[in-house]
Structure formats: C-alpha cells, structure tokens
Design an enzyme around this catalytic site. Sequence first.
Site, PDB file in Angstrom:
ATOM      1  N   ALA A  42      31.183  39.813  35.402  1.00  0.00           N
ATOM      2  CA  ALA A  42      31.689  38.476  34.740  1.00  0.00           C
ATOM      3  C   ALA A  42      33.159  38.487  34.059  1.00  0.00           C
ATOM      4  CB  ALA A  42      30.905  38.296  33.606  1.00  0.00           C
ATOM      5  N   GLY A  44      35.661  39.563  36.078  1.00  0.00           N
ATOM      6  CA  GLY A  44      36.456  39.954  37.302  1.00  0.00           C
ATOM      7  C   GLY A  44      37.243  38.694  37.797  1.00  0.00           C
ATOM      8  N   ASP A  67      29.838  43.228  32.465  1.00  0.00           N
ATOM      9  CA  ASP A  67      30.633  43.761  33.044  1.00  0.00           C
ATOM     10  C   ASP A  67      30.978  45.024  32.625  1.00  0.00           C
ATOM     11  OD1 ASP A  67      33.248  44.377  34.621  1.00  0.00           O
ATOM     12  OD2 ASP A  67      33.336  42.479  35.127  1.00  0.00           O
ATOM     13  N   ARG A 120      35.814  43.113  55.454  1.00  0.00           N
ATOM     14  CA  ARG A 120      34.824  43.123  54.553  1.00  0.00           C
ATOM     15  C   ARG A 120      34.231  44.361  54.425  1.00  0.00           C
ATOM     16  NH1 ARG A 120      35.453  37.937  56.011  1.00  0.00           N
ATOM     17  NH2 ARG A 120      36.046  36.271  54.606  1.00  0.00           N
ATOM     18  N   SER A 151      28.965  39.622  46.277  1.00  0.00           N
ATOM     19  CA  SER A 151      29.471  40.769  46.654  1.00  0.00           C
ATOM     20  C   SER A 151      29.805  41.084  48.062  1.00  0.00           C
ATOM     21  CB  SER A 151      29.049  41.963  45.772  1.00  0.00           C
ATOM     22  OG  SER A 151      28.741  41.917  44.486  1.00  0.00           O
ATOM     23  N   ASN A 152      31.102  41.478  48.465  1.00  0.00           N
ATOM     24  CA  ASN A 152      31.035  41.830  50.070  1.00  0.00           C
ATOM     25  C   ASN A 152      30.860  43.192  50.353  1.00  0.00           C
ATOM     26  OD1 ASN A 152      31.818  39.683  51.794  1.00  0.00           O
ATOM     27  ND2 ASN A 152      33.614  39.399  50.334  1.00  0.00           N
ATOM     28  N   ASP A 183      32.250  29.478  52.681  1.00  0.00           N
ATOM     29  CA  ASP A 183      32.311  28.978  54.050  1.00  0.00           C
ATOM     30  C   ASP A 183      32.184  27.656  54.258  1.00  0.00           C
ATOM     31  OD1 ASP A 183      32.885  31.733  54.708  1.00  0.00           O
ATOM     32  OD2 ASP A 183      30.781  31.960  54.723  1.00  0.00           O
ATOM     33  N   HIS A 210      28.559  36.068  56.717  1.00  0.00           N
ATOM     34  CA  HIS A 210      29.841  36.054  56.091  1.00  0.00           C
ATOM     35  C   HIS A 210      30.766  36.962  56.401  1.00  0.00           C
ATOM     36  CE1 HIS A 210      32.558  34.484  52.840  1.00  0.00           C
ATOM     37  NE2 HIS A 210      32.568  35.636  52.322  1.00  0.00           N
ATOM     38  N   MET A 261      35.824  30.487  45.098  1.00  0.00           N
ATOM     39  CA  MET A 261      34.672  31.380  44.844  1.00  0.00           C
ATOM     40  C   MET A 261      33.820  30.924  43.879  1.00  0.00           C
ATOM     41  SD  MET A 261      32.453  33.171  46.989  1.00  0.00           S
ATOM     42  CE  MET A 261      31.203  32.465  46.009  1.00  0.00           C
TER      43      MET A 261
HETATM   44  N1  LIG Z   1      30.734  35.759  48.994  1.00  0.00           N
HETATM   45  C1  LIG Z   1      31.827  35.311  49.366  1.00  0.00           C
HETATM   46  O1  LIG Z   1      32.098  34.241  49.675  1.00  0.00           O
HETATM   47  C2  LIG Z   1      33.006  36.106  48.478  1.00  0.00           C
HETATM   48  C3  LIG Z   1      34.096  35.471  48.272  1.00  0.00           C
HETATM   49  C4  LIG Z   1      34.934  36.056  47.552  1.00  0.00           C
HETATM   50  C5  LIG Z   1      34.933  37.584  47.041  1.00  0.00           C
HETATM   51  N2  LIG Z   1      33.842  37.922  47.292  1.00  0.00           N
HETATM   52  C6  LIG Z   1      33.618  39.260  46.875  1.00  0.00           C
HETATM   53  O2  LIG Z   1      33.237  39.230  45.442  1.00  0.00           O
HETATM   54  C7  LIG Z   1      33.630  40.593  45.082  1.00  0.00           C
HETATM   55  C8  LIG Z   1      34.497  40.523  43.660  1.00  0.00           C
HETATM   56  O3  LIG Z   1      35.810  40.031  44.057  1.00  0.00           O
HETATM   57  P1  LIG Z   1      36.760  39.598  42.606  1.00  0.00           P
HETATM   58  O4  LIG Z   1      38.033  39.179  43.295  1.00  0.00           O
HETATM   59  O5  LIG Z   1      36.139  39.033  41.744  1.00  0.00           O
HETATM   60  O6  LIG Z   1      36.898  41.260  42.243  1.00  0.00           O
HETATM   61  P2  LIG Z   1      37.509  41.710  40.681  1.00  0.00           P
HETATM   62  O7  LIG Z   1      37.976  43.322  41.061  1.00  0.00           O
HETATM   63  O8  LIG Z   1      38.526  40.915  40.196  1.00  0.00           O
HETATM   64  O9  LIG Z   1      36.431  41.763  39.956  1.00  0.00           O
HETATM   65  C9  LIG Z   1      35.170  42.479  40.182  1.00  0.00           C
HETATM   66  C10 LIG Z   1      34.638  42.983  38.776  1.00  0.00           C
HETATM   67  O10 LIG Z   1      33.432  43.529  39.169  1.00  0.00           O
HETATM   68  C11 LIG Z   1      33.151  44.615  37.927  1.00  0.00           C
HETATM   69  N3  LIG Z   1      32.417  45.537  38.186  1.00  0.00           N
HETATM   70  C12 LIG Z   1      32.567  46.824  39.001  1.00  0.00           C
HETATM   71  N4  LIG Z   1      31.461  47.538  39.196  1.00  0.00           N
HETATM   72  C13 LIG Z   1      30.518  46.875  38.376  1.00  0.00           C
HETATM   73  C14 LIG Z   1      29.517  47.068  37.940  1.00  0.00           C
HETATM   74  N5  LIG Z   1      28.837  48.400  38.453  1.00  0.00           N
HETATM   75  N6  LIG Z   1      28.474  46.532  37.174  1.00  0.00           N
HETATM   76  C15 LIG Z   1      29.116  45.511  36.738  1.00  0.00           C
HETATM   77  N7  LIG Z   1      30.646  44.915  36.895  1.00  0.00           N
HETATM   78  C16 LIG Z   1      31.274  45.746  37.752  1.00  0.00           C
HETATM   79  C17 LIG Z   1      34.483  44.934  37.726  1.00  0.00           C
HETATM   80  O11 LIG Z   1      35.027  45.406  36.272  1.00  0.00           O
HETATM   81  C18 LIG Z   1      35.514  43.747  37.858  1.00  0.00           C
HETATM   82  O12 LIG Z   1      35.658  42.933  36.485  1.00  0.00           O
HETATM   83  C19 LIG Z   1      34.205  41.193  45.958  1.00  0.00           C
HETATM   84  O13 LIG Z   1      33.500  42.256  46.729  1.00  0.00           O
HETATM   85  C20 LIG Z   1      34.825  40.284  47.124  1.00  0.00           C
HETATM   86  O14 LIG Z   1      34.962  40.761  48.266  1.00  0.00           O
HETATM   87  C21 LIG Z   1      32.848  37.106  47.817  1.00  0.00           C
HETATM   88  O1  LIG Z   2      37.681  37.630  52.394  1.00  0.00           O
HETATM   89  C1  LIG Z   2      37.312  37.941  51.565  1.00  0.00           C
HETATM   90  O2  LIG Z   2      37.540  39.152  51.360  1.00  0.00           O
HETATM   91  C2  LIG Z   2      36.780  37.236  50.418  1.00  0.00           C
HETATM   92  C3  LIG Z   2      35.712  36.340  50.736  1.00  0.00           C
HETATM   93  O3  LIG Z   2      34.564  36.951  51.406  1.00  0.00           O
HETATM   94  C4  LIG Z   2      36.236  35.148  51.234  1.00  0.00           C
HETATM   95  O4  LIG Z   2      35.682  34.736  52.313  1.00  0.00           O
HETATM   96  O5  LIG Z   2      37.332  34.654  50.636  1.00  0.00           O
END
Ligand SMILES: NC(=O)c1ccc[n+]([C@@H]2O[C@H](COP(=O)([O-])OP(=O)(O)OC[C@H]3O[C@@H](n4cnc5c(N)ncnc54)[C@H](O)[C@@H]3O)[C@@H](O)[C@H]2O)c1
Ligand SMILES: O=C(O)C[C@H](O)C(=O)O
Length: 347
Positions: A42, A44, A67, A120, A151-152, A183, A210, A261
């Site tokens: 939460a 991040g 978090d 990814r 998460s990716n 998407d 994805h 996102m």
């Molecule tokens: N599905 C989608 O369409 C999509 C889109 C964007 C990003 N993502 C993915 O989402 C994820 C997060 O991206 P972000 O930009 O927020 O990253 P970020 O690094 O800004 O935030 C991630 C957060 O996760 C926390 N974290 C790490 N390990 C943890 C654990 N064991 N328990 C709880 N929290 C933990 C970190 O402390 C951090 O606050 C990435 O894997 C990214 O690729 C997916």
């Molecule tokens: O592209 C990435 O790594 C983050 C996410 O999956 C996205 O589609 O923006």
Amino acid sequence: MKAASLTSLLRRSNAASTSPCFLRRAFSSEAAPERKVAILGAAGGIGQPLSLLMKLNPLVSRLALYDIAGTPGVAADVSHINTRSEVKGYAAEEQLGEALEGSDVVIIPAGVPRKPGMTRDDLFKINAGIVKSLCEAIAKYCPNALVNMISNPVNSTVPIAAEVFKSKGVYDERKLFGVTTLDVVRAKTFYAGKAKVNVADVNVPVIGGHAGITILPLFSQATPKANLSDEDIKALTKRTQDGGTEVVEAKAGKGSATLSMAYAGAVFADACLKGLNGAPDVVECSFVQSTVTELPFFASKVRLGKNGLEEVLGLGSLSDNEKQGLEALKPELKSSIEKGVAFVRSS
Ligand SMILES: NC(=O)c1ccc[n+]([C@@H]2O[C@H](COP(=O)([O-])OP(=O)(O)OC[C@H]3O[C@@H](n4cnc5c(N)ncnc54)[C@H](O)[C@@H]3O)[C@@H](O)[C@H]2O)c1
Ligand SMILES: O=C(O)C[C@H](O)C(=O)O
C-alpha cells in the site's frame, strides 16, 4: 479535485454495465453492506494512489493498508479523508494476519517494477517469492477473499497464487483475478483518440495475458464502431501492447505505470465489490482460470457476482489479424503460466 467528483468519476467508469437505478442504491453508503478491502504493497507507487481511490469508494467500510515499509505515514494520511471507511495501517510481517482477517477483497500491488530495457518476466525472480508468501498468508487468514493480482509478471503471478492456494487446500477459481484492466483503459483511450469518439462511450475487450504480444485488444469488437484502416488498427494494437513500456521509458528508471494503474485497480476492485453486493451485469476483462482456449489461464470478459467469478465469457468473433494474434500469443503465455506453476511446485 473534490472527493465527490473523484467518486463520481469511478461511478461513471462502470456505468456501462450497471443501471442508473442500481447506481443510486450502490453508491449510497447507508445501503451498502460492510466490506473490508486490504491492499498489500500500500505504500508503493501504485499502492498510495490506490489507497486513496479505495478510501473514496463508498462500498468500502474497512480499509487495511499493509506494506513492509512506509505504511504508518500513508495510513495516517489517508485516514484523515472524511469518507465512510475506517483505515488501519499494518507495517510489519507479524501484522499481516490482522490486516487480512475478514477481508472481502485483497489487492496486491507488492513487488518491484520494471526499469527501461527489462521485460515483465525479468521481475519474476523477486516478485514470485513476494507473491507466494503473501498468498500463503491469504490462504491462512482470509481464504474466501477475492484476490486482485497486480504484481508482475501477472501471467506467472496468478498461476503462482493458484498453486499456493491449491497446496493449502483453499483454491477456488472464482476468487482469483489477474488485473488486466489497465490494458482495457489504454485500449479505450487510444481508440477514442484515433476514432474521434467520446472516450466515456468506448468499450474494447482485451484478451490473452498481460505482457507484450500476450495483450490482445479486440478492436474489431470496439464500440462505438469507427471506420479505421487496417494500418490504424495495427498501430493501436501495438501501442496497447507496448503501453507499459511507453510509461517505463518515459519514467526513465523511476518505475512503471502507477497512477493509471491505481485508477485501473480501483475500477476492477469496485467491480468486484459491486458483484459481491449483488449488482447485475458486472462485466470486466480479467486474467482468470479459463477454458475458452486450451490454456489454463486466460484473460477475457468475465461476469462478476456474489461469489466472485460467475462466468467466463467467450471471445466473440475475431478478425483475421486477431485470430493470428491469438495463435501467436499462446506459446509465450503457456510458458509464463508453466513457469509460475513450476516455481511453487519445486519450492
Ligand atoms: N497489472 C498491471 O497492469 C500492472 C501495472 C503497473 C505495475 N504493475 C506491477 O505492480 C508492482 C508494483 O509496482 P509499483 O510501481 O507500485 O512498485 P513500487 O516499488 O513503487 O511499490 C511496491 C511496494 O511493494 C512493497 N513490498 C515489497 N515487498 C513486499 C511484501 N513482501 N509485502 C508487502 N509489500 C511489499 C514495497 O515496500 C513497495 O512499497 C510491480 O510488480 C509492477 O510491475 C502491474
Ligand atoms: O509495464 C510494466 O512493467 C507495468 C505494467 O505491467 C503496465 O502495463 O504498465
């Protein structure tokens, strides 16, 4: 922007699948049942704006923010917003159980994001372990919650979650969702721009998975219809598939999409809550256990209901290019799914 106008934005984003009469009831907090939402990760880049948007959602009565770093500040900050839900922050692993207990929906944006030049799948090494341990806790503390996996690599983290839940004897395919809403959000935005139609009226299903070519927008089914050339459709498809990379490159080492996102995650979680509350015709795209192709997981339109996933909808009719895209994505998607399954089975 006032809270009221942000919540009305969330309302409008789902208006296509709900009747105005239902909306009046669903968004009146007095009528809405108690619902607890937990966000893991939460603090991040996604987690913070997602926490804000879920705090603005009147369908939420309790919001648990977890978090491993930075949670107290985020929770204190969000908790001052004068909306329905009670906010609690959970900062350490020993508090994860309490964060999860009683949750109806658990949203997982925990893990590392991409940097330029990475795929990814390059995130698998770190994120697979994070997702596995969080899902073990979900299996223990809230096995009936709907899990929204952000998460990716989603193509692998969803199978990882399924395997963990199976190993703990709590797997229910109706409760596990890979969040592919971003998407759809991108496909709608890019299509509206090219077709010069009102983006609020646009619908575009996105199927597959994805990552890269596994993201397959079905512009042949886009509405309102527009007379776009094959070249335009190819360009729109590529831009949707590369949308994440476009943001990663623009952020130049400072992460990936977070704000769009968070919006997409809030839209999908809102749809899950509406489904749980019995709203009719709640349809979104999501990466779920599926039999619409030979692959065990696949993203397509799904109907959400009181038990989570009520129905995986078919793909509808595809253009020749989309049929080719579908066949082309299968080997990569299959191997990402198998990689996730193998990770849990071998550990
Ligand atoms: N599905 C989608 O369409 C999509 C889109 C964007 C990003 N993502 C993915 O989402 C994820 C997060 O991206 P972000 O930009 O927020 O990253 P970020 O690094 O800004 O935030 C991630 C957060 O996760 C926390 N974290 C790490 N390990 C943890 C654990 N064991 N328990 C709880 N929290 C933990 C970190 O402390 C951090 O606050 C990435 O894997 C990214 O690729 C997916
Ligand atoms: O592209 C990435 O790594 C983050 C996410 O999956 C996205 O589609 O923006």
